[in-house]
Each structure stands twice: as structure tokens, then as C-alpha cells.
Design a protein around this motif. Structure first.
Motif, PDB file in Angstrom:
ATOM      1  N   ALA A 140       0.834  -1.208   0.000  1.00 48.56           N
ATOM      2  CA  ALA A 140       0.000   0.000   0.000  1.00 48.56           C
ATOM      3  C   ALA A 140       0.868   1.258   0.000  1.00 48.56           C
ATOM      4  CB  ALA A 140      -0.935  -0.010   1.209  1.00 48.56           C
ATOM      5  N   VAL A 141       1.952   1.238   0.784  1.00 45.85           N
ATOM      6  CA  VAL A 141       2.838   2.402   0.851  1.00 45.85           C
ATOM      7  C   VAL A 141       3.507   2.642  -0.501  1.00 45.85           C
ATOM      8  CG1 VAL A 141       4.946   3.308   1.889  1.00 45.85           C
ATOM      9  CG2 VAL A 141       3.245   2.190   3.338  1.00 45.85           C
ATOM     10  N   VAL A 142       4.020   1.589  -1.112  1.00 44.84           N
ATOM     11  CA  VAL A 142       4.721   1.742  -2.389  1.00 44.84           C
ATOM     12  C   VAL A 142       3.762   2.175  -3.490  1.00 44.84           C
ATOM     13  CG1 VAL A 142       5.955   0.473  -4.197  1.00 44.84           C
ATOM     14  CG2 VAL A 142       6.613   0.204  -1.796  1.00 44.84           C
ATOM     15  N   GLN A 143       2.542   1.660  -3.490  1.00 48.73           N
ATOM     16  CA  GLN A 143       1.553   2.121  -4.467  1.00 48.73           C
ATOM     17  C   GLN A 143       1.298   3.616  -4.314  1.00 48.73           C
ATOM     18  OE1 GLN A 143      -1.896  -0.339  -3.948  1.00 48.73           O
ATOM     19  NE2 GLN A 143      -0.924  -2.158  -4.818  1.00 48.73           N
ATOM     20  N   SER A 144       1.232   4.079  -3.066  1.00 54.48           N
ATOM     21  CA  SER A 144       1.016   5.515  -2.830  1.00 54.48           C
ATOM     22  C   SER A 144       2.206   6.334  -3.312  1.00 54.48           C
ATOM     23  CB  SER A 144       0.772   5.772  -1.339  1.00 54.48           C
ATOM     24  OG  SER A 144      -0.378   5.093  -0.879  1.00 54.48           O
ATOM     25  N   MET A 145       3.416   5.852  -3.028  1.00 55.69           N
ATOM     26  CA  MET A 145       4.614   6.578  -3.459  1.00 55.69           C
ATOM     27  C   MET A 145       4.714   6.621  -4.978  1.00 55.69           C
ATOM     28  SD  MET A 145       7.487   5.230  -0.774  1.00 55.69           S
ATOM     29  CE  MET A 145       7.409   5.626   0.985  1.00 55.69           C
ATOM     30  N   THR A 146       4.373   5.519  -5.615  1.00 52.81           N
ATOM     31  CA  THR A 146       4.410   5.485  -7.077  1.00 52.81           C
ATOM     32  C   THR A 146       3.409   6.471  -7.668  1.00 52.81           C
ATOM     33  OG1 THR A 146       5.032   3.139  -6.970  1.00 52.81           O
ATOM     34  CG2 THR A 146       4.237   3.972  -9.078  1.00 52.81           C
ATOM     35  N   ALA A 147       2.236   6.548  -7.055  1.00 47.40           N
ATOM     36  CA  ALA A 147       1.231   7.507  -7.528  1.00 47.40           C
ATOM     37  C   ALA A 147       1.718   8.937  -7.324  1.00 47.40           C
ATOM     38  CB  ALA A 147      -0.086   7.278  -6.792  1.00 47.40           C
ATOM     39  N   ILE A 148       2.395   9.197  -6.212  1.00 47.77           N
ATOM     40  CA  ILE A 148       2.935  10.537  -5.967  1.00 47.77           C
ATOM     41  C   ILE A 148       3.970  10.890  -7.030  1.00 47.77           C
ATOM     42  CG2 ILE A 148       4.405  11.862  -4.398  1.00 47.77           C
ATOM     43  CD1 ILE A 148       2.970  10.377  -2.085  1.00 47.77           C
ATOM     44  N   ALA A 149       4.879   9.952  -7.300  1.00 44.35           N
ATOM     45  CA  ALA A 149       5.901  10.209  -8.317  1.00 44.35           C
ATOM     46  C   ALA A 149       5.259  10.480  -9.667  1.00 44.35           C
ATOM     47  CB  ALA A 149       6.845   9.007  -8.405  1.00 44.35           C
ATOM     48  N   ARG A 150       4.259   9.705 -10.015  1.00 45.88           N
ATOM     49  CA  ARG A 150       3.595   9.874 -11.305  1.00 45.88           C
ATOM     50  C   ARG A 150       2.909  11.236 -11.385  1.00 45.88           C
ATOM     51  NH1 ARG A 150       0.296   5.788 -10.920  1.00 45.88           N
ATOM     52  NH2 ARG A 150       1.828   4.301 -11.711  1.00 45.88           N
ATOM     53  N   HIS A 151       2.265  11.632 -10.288  1.00 47.09           N
ATOM     54  CA  HIS A 151       1.557  12.912 -10.289  1.00 47.09           C
ATOM     55  C   HIS A 151       2.517  14.078 -10.469  1.00 47.09           C
ATOM     56  CE1 HIS A 151      -1.490  15.904  -9.313  1.00 47.09           C
ATOM     57  NE2 HIS A 151      -0.595  16.454  -8.509  1.00 47.09           N
ATOM     58  N   PHE A 152       3.685  13.991  -9.820  1.00 51.93           N
ATOM     59  CA  PHE A 152       4.657  15.078  -9.900  1.00 51.93           C
ATOM     60  C   PHE A 152       5.642  14.890 -11.048  1.00 51.93           C
ATOM     61  CE2 PHE A 152       3.438  15.473  -5.327  1.00 51.93           C
ATOM     62  CZ  PHE A 152       2.948  16.766  -5.404  1.00 51.93           C
ATOM     63  N   ASP A 153       5.322  13.966 -11.954  1.00 46.62           N
ATOM     64  CA  ASP A 153       6.111  13.793 -13.167  1.00 46.62           C
ATOM     65  C   ASP A 153       7.550  13.391 -12.843  1.00 46.62           C
ATOM     66  OD1 ASP A 153       6.530  13.717 -15.884  1.00 46.62           O
ATOM     67  OD2 ASP A 153       7.067  15.839 -16.028  1.00 46.62           O
ATOM     68  N   MET A 154       7.708  12.491 -11.879  1.00 44.59           N
ATOM     69  CA  MET A 154       9.016  11.991 -11.501  1.00 44.59           C
ATOM     70  C   MET A 154       9.137  10.515 -11.881  1.00 44.59           C
ATOM     71  SD  MET A 154       9.758  13.711  -7.760  1.00 44.59           S
ATOM     72  CE  MET A 154       8.226  13.170  -6.992  1.00 44.59           C
ATOM     73  N   ILE A 155      10.338  10.099 -12.218  1.00 44.39           N
ATOM     74  CA  ILE A 155      10.628   8.685 -12.419  1.00 44.39           C
ATOM     75  C   ILE A 155      10.683   8.018 -11.049  1.00 44.39           C
ATOM     76  CG2 ILE A 155      12.332   7.027 -13.271  1.00 44.39           C
ATOM     77  CD1 ILE A 155      11.015   8.609 -15.473  1.00 44.39           C
ATOM     78  N   SER A 156       9.981   6.909 -10.868  1.00 39.34           N
ATOM     79  CA  SER A 156      10.005   6.190  -9.589  1.00 39.34           C
ATOM     80  C   SER A 156      10.991   5.021  -9.678  1.00 39.34           C
ATOM     81  CB  SER A 156       8.610   5.669  -9.230  1.00 39.34           C
ATOM     82  OG  SER A 156       8.111   4.793 -10.231  1.00 39.34           O
ATOM     83  N   ILE A 157      11.797   4.872  -8.632  1.00 36.22           N
ATOM     84  CA  ILE A 157      12.784   3.794  -8.559  1.00 36.22           C
ATOM     85  C   ILE A 157      12.625   3.088  -7.220  1.00 36.22           C
ATOM     86  CG2 ILE A 157      15.244   3.213  -8.523  1.00 36.22           C
ATOM     87  CD1 ILE A 157      15.779   5.631 -10.249  1.00 36.22           C
ATOM     88  N   ALA A 158      12.528   1.772  -7.252  1.00 39.94           N
ATOM     89  CA  ALA A 158      12.488   0.970  -6.033  1.00 39.94           C
ATOM     90  C   ALA A 158      13.902   0.513  -5.710  1.00 39.94           C
ATOM     91  CB  ALA A 158      11.566  -0.238  -6.210  1.00 39.94           C
ATOM     92  N   SER A 159      14.372   0.826  -4.519  1.00 38.46           N
ATOM     93  CA  SER A 159      15.726   0.464  -4.098  1.00 38.46           C
ATOM     94  C   SER A 159      15.728  -0.869  -3.360  1.00 38.46           C
ATOM     95  CB  SER A 159      16.303   1.556  -3.185  1.00 38.46           C
ATOM     96  OG  SER A 159      16.281   2.818  -3.811  1.00 38.46           O
ATOM     97  N   LYS A 160      16.902  -1.493  -3.360  1.00 36.49           N
ATOM     98  CA  LYS A 160      17.146  -2.724  -2.589  1.00 36.49           C
ATOM     99  C   LYS A 160      16.199  -3.871  -2.982  1.00 36.49           C
ATOM    100  CE  LYS A 160      19.366  -0.561   1.375  1.00 36.49           C
ATOM    101  NZ  LYS A 160      19.571   0.737   0.726  1.00 36.49           N
ATOM    102  N   VAL A 161      16.041  -4.055  -4.281  1.00 35.24           N
ATOM    103  CA  VAL A 161      15.273  -5.197  -4.786  1.00 35.24           C
ATOM    104  C   VAL A 161      16.162  -6.436  -4.704  1.00 35.24           C
ATOM    105  CG1 VAL A 161      14.009  -6.140  -6.747  1.00 35.24           C
ATOM    106  CG2 VAL A 161      14.028  -3.662  -6.334  1.00 35.24           C
ATOM    107  N   GLN A 162      15.674  -7.474  -4.027  1.00 36.28           N
ATOM    108  CA  GLN A 162      16.524  -8.628  -3.758  1.00 36.28           C
ATOM    109  C   GLN A 162      15.957  -9.954  -4.250  1.00 36.28           C
ATOM    110  OE1 GLN A 162      17.265  -8.433   0.477  1.00 36.28           O
ATOM    111  NE2 GLN A 162      18.758  -6.781   0.251  1.00 36.28           N
ATOM    112  N   SER A 163      14.777  -9.949  -4.831  1.00 29.39           N
ATOM    113  CA  SER A 163      14.208 -11.215  -5.295  1.00 29.39           C
ATOM    114  C   SER A 163      13.384 -10.987  -6.558  1.00 29.39           C
ATOM    115  CB  SER A 163      13.326 -11.848  -4.213  1.00 29.39           C
ATOM    116  OG  SER A 163      12.082 -11.183  -4.112  1.00 29.39           O
ATOM    117  N   GLY A 164      13.248 -12.068  -7.345  1.00 28.07           N
ATOM    118  CA  GLY A 164      12.455 -11.988  -8.549  1.00 28.07           C
ATOM    119  C   GLY A 164      10.990 -11.747  -8.274  1.00 28.07           C
ATOM    120  N   ASP A 165      10.464 -12.339  -7.191  1.00 23.40           N
ATOM    121  CA  ASP A 165       9.056 -12.134  -6.850  1.00 23.40           C
ATOM    122  C   ASP A 165       8.780 -10.666  -6.548  1.00 23.40           C
ATOM    123  OD1 ASP A 165       8.492 -14.800  -7.203  1.00 23.40           O
ATOM    124  OD2 ASP A 165       8.657 -15.311  -5.066  1.00 23.40           O
ATOM    125  N   ASP A 166       9.685 -10.050  -5.770  1.00 19.38           N
ATOM    126  CA  ASP A 166       9.511  -8.629  -5.471  1.00 19.38           C
ATOM    127  C   ASP A 166       9.605  -7.795  -6.746  1.00 19.38           C
ATOM    128  OD1 ASP A 166       9.233  -9.182  -2.795  1.00 19.38           O
ATOM    129  OD2 ASP A 166      11.305  -8.700  -2.273  1.00 19.38           O
TER     130      ASP A 166
END
Length: 346
Positions: free
Chosen positions: A239-265
Motif C-alpha cells: 500500500a505504501v509503495v503504491q502511494s509513493m508510485t502515484a505521488i511520483a507519477r503525479h509530480f512527473d518523476m521517475i520512480s525507482i524501487a531500491s534494494k530489490v533482492q528477489s524476482g518475486d519482489d
């Protein structure tokens, strides 16, 4: 945590307080409190900090400092990175590579931290100069904005190599940006006019107010890794990441998820609409960068394609000249489908 009350230093006492105390009867005069012995833990921590600072100081003086490069890949298109992040490293007295997490907290608020920022920027500019097809991000503290040597190095690098700013990304952590938001805002606007892009690092780990977020016009929003690790098993983090992604999209920013450690994630983040991914799943930071072994010429990186097929050319942000900002005519990415949050197994 219980805090031990402190006694004001006698030299800091208000004028006349010594005379007032002298007139008090002896029976009401407070007895001097004995000096509390220093706890072994505090002593060990202070000794460790002194040792760390001495180690970093030697490394900086001897220029035993380097960048380790980690790829940032477009979601769903991991074959070629969008850009690389240059992470500062030092060599200790035995030649071992020491990552920033082991020393940055001890030096960040000191001049040694500013000198370290200078060396990181110098290394990043040299890499961009030697690799014309590369885009690179370099970390900096907001405290370095007013450091003359850092500013001089940045200006000289941009002036000496026209176009290099279009491939440079400066990363400022959320907590650092909030130290001086007004200064950071002006700094970003000035450098964006010269082609430089900016990433807001560790978003969610600090306490940035939204009115600061919308006024600073960062080009990239990097979601803090604490919300990313194991996200496929955490509806709360989803839920938090979905909100952050929506914020980035609204403000015309590229969103990047840090510390991705698995294929499922990674697959969940791709479906959720995160633009780019970074973490050990795609590659650990290395002082021998990927472009030295890749077949791509000069470490070329591909343009970032964001939702709606808006392709970002050489520059990551400010895609059509000066940043128009939300509601000012800038291209806003359409919403992509978001998967249903994973439910914990019963």
C-alpha cells in the motif's frame, strides 16, 4: 529512552546567579552531583567513531577513494541499465574496500564529509568524461551546496565538458534535503537549467512535507528499500509503495524501487507501475563496472521508457527543457494497472 538531565555549565549561568546562590542557607544549597562514570558502551562507540574518522581522513588524504557502480534497470527490461549509481568506497590500511554505510554516519556532518563529497563528484565527472554513452548518479549531502570546493569542482566539470550535465544525476537523501529545503530548491532549479537531473533518495525514510516535495521539482523519486524488501509478502508495504508510485507519477518523476533482492519482489513492483528497479537482484555495487565486460560500446545506457511510452532521452528528468512542474504543461504518465495486494497465507 530515558534522558539524563544536564546541569548548565557555571560559565553559562545568568549574571548574578552566583551571588544569589551564595546567599542561600547551606541546608538548601544543592549538593554537588558526583560525576557519573562513562558507560562502557558509550566509550566503545566514541572510540569507534574516532577510529572511523581517522581511517576516512587517511583515505581522503591519500585519495584511496573510489566509486562502486550499481545498475538501475527499467522495470521489465533488465537487459540494459537506464543508468548506474556511483557509490563511494574507501580502502582501509589493509587494502580492504569499505562501503559508505560503515563510515558515512561518522563524517556526514563534518568537513571530512564535504571533502568526501568532492572526491565522489570528481570521480563521477571523470567517469562521465571517459564514457560518453553513460549516465551516472552520484550522492551528495545538502551541506555540500555551500562548500566552495564542491561548487567549484561541479562548475568546472560542467563548463569543461559541454553536455556532461545531461548525463549527471545528483542524489540527495530526503533527510538531507529537509535540512535546508529552500536552499535545495534554488540549487535544483539552477542546476536543472544546466542539464543536471536530481534524485530524491530514501523517500519515505524521513519526514518530507508534501509542500516541499512539490516545490523542489526532483526528477527522480527513489523509494526507500525498507518498503521494498519482501514486498510481495507485505500488504502494508504494498500500500505504501503504491502511494509513493502515484505521488511520483503525479509530480512527473521517475520512480525507482531500491534494494530489490528477489524476482518475486521485482515482478510485483513491475506490475505496480514502478518505473525502475535497483538492488542486488540486478547486480551488487562493483568497482569493476559492467561496461568493462559488456559488449555495448562505452557503457551505453538505454533511455528510460516510462508509462505511456514517453521515452526520456539522454536526460532522465526535465524531459522537454526546463521542468514545467505539475499542472504547468508537463507530460504526466497515465496510470498503469496495479495488482491486488498479496494476502498472507492462512
Amino acid at each position: 529512552m530515558r534522558q539524563t538531565p544536564t546541569t548548565p555549565h557555571p560559565e553559562a549561568a545568568p549574571h548574578g546567579s552566583a551571588q544569589i546562590r551564595a546567599r542561600l542557607p547551606d541546608e538548601v544549597m544543592p549538593a554537588p552531583s558526583p560525576r557519573r562514570p562513562q558507560s562502557p558502551l558509550n566509550h566503545a562507540l566514541r572510540s569507534r567513531d574516532r577510529d572511523v574518522i581517522a581511517l576516512v581522513d587517511r583515505a581522503v588524504r591519500d585519495r584511496n577513494v573510489m566509486l562502486a557502480y550499481q545498475p538501475v534497470v527499467p522495470a521489465g527490461r533488465e537487459d540494459r541499465p537506464a543508468f548506474f549509481e556511483g557509490l563511494i568506497r574507501i580502502l582501509d590500511d589493509n587494502g580492504r574496500i569499505i562501503p559508505a554505510r560503515d563510515f558515512i554516519g561518522s563524517i556526514e556532518m563534518t568537513e571530512l564529509g564535504r571533502r568526501m563529497d568532492c572526491l565522489a563528484l570528481e570521480a563521477g565527472l571523470a567517469t562521465l568524461r571517459d564514457r560518453p554513452g553513460l549516465r551516472l548518479s552520484v550522492n551528495m549531502s545538502a551541506r555540500s551546496i555551500g562548500y566552495p570546493a564542491w561548487q567549484r569542482m561541479l562548475n568546472q566539470g560542467l563548463d569543461a565538458h559541454p553536455g556532461i550535465g545531461d548525463r549527471l544525476i545528483l542524489e540527495i537523501s530526503e533527510s538531507s534535503a529537509m535540512l535546508m529545503p529552500d536552499i535545495v530548491q534554488v540549487f535544483i532549479c539552477d542546476l536543472q537549467a544546466r542539464g543536471v537531473s536530481f534524485a530524491l533518495d530514501d523517500f519515505g525514510a524521513g519526514a518530507m512535507a508534501f509542500h516541499h516535495l512539490k516545490s523542489m521539482w526532483f526528477d527522480i523519486l527513489k523509494i526507500d528499500g525498507s518498503f521494498v524488501r519482501g514486498i510481495v509478502r507485505s500488504p502494508e508495504n504494498q500500500a505504501v509503495v503504491q502511494s509513493m508510485t502515484a505521488i511520483a507519477r503525479h509530480f512527473d518523476m521517475i520512480s525507482i524501487a531500491s534494494k530489490v533482492q528477489s524476482g518475486d519482489d521485482a515482478r510485483w513492483l513491475d506490475m505496480a507501475g514502478v518505473d525502475c528497479l535497483q538492488g542486488y537482484y540486478y547486480g551488487a555495487p562493483t568497482i569493476r563496472p559492467r561496461w568493462e565486460t559488456d559488449t555495448q560500446p562505452a557503457g551505453a545506457t538505454q533511455p528510460i521508457a516510462v508509462p505511456g511510452s514517453i521515452v526520456v532521452p539522454a536526460r532522465v528528468g526535465n524531459r522537454f527543457g526546463p521542468h514545467p512542474g505539475p499542472g504547468r504543461g508537463g507530460p504526466l504518465s497515465p496510470v498503469r494497472p496495479v495488482p491486488e495486494p498479496a494476502r498472507p497465507h492462512s
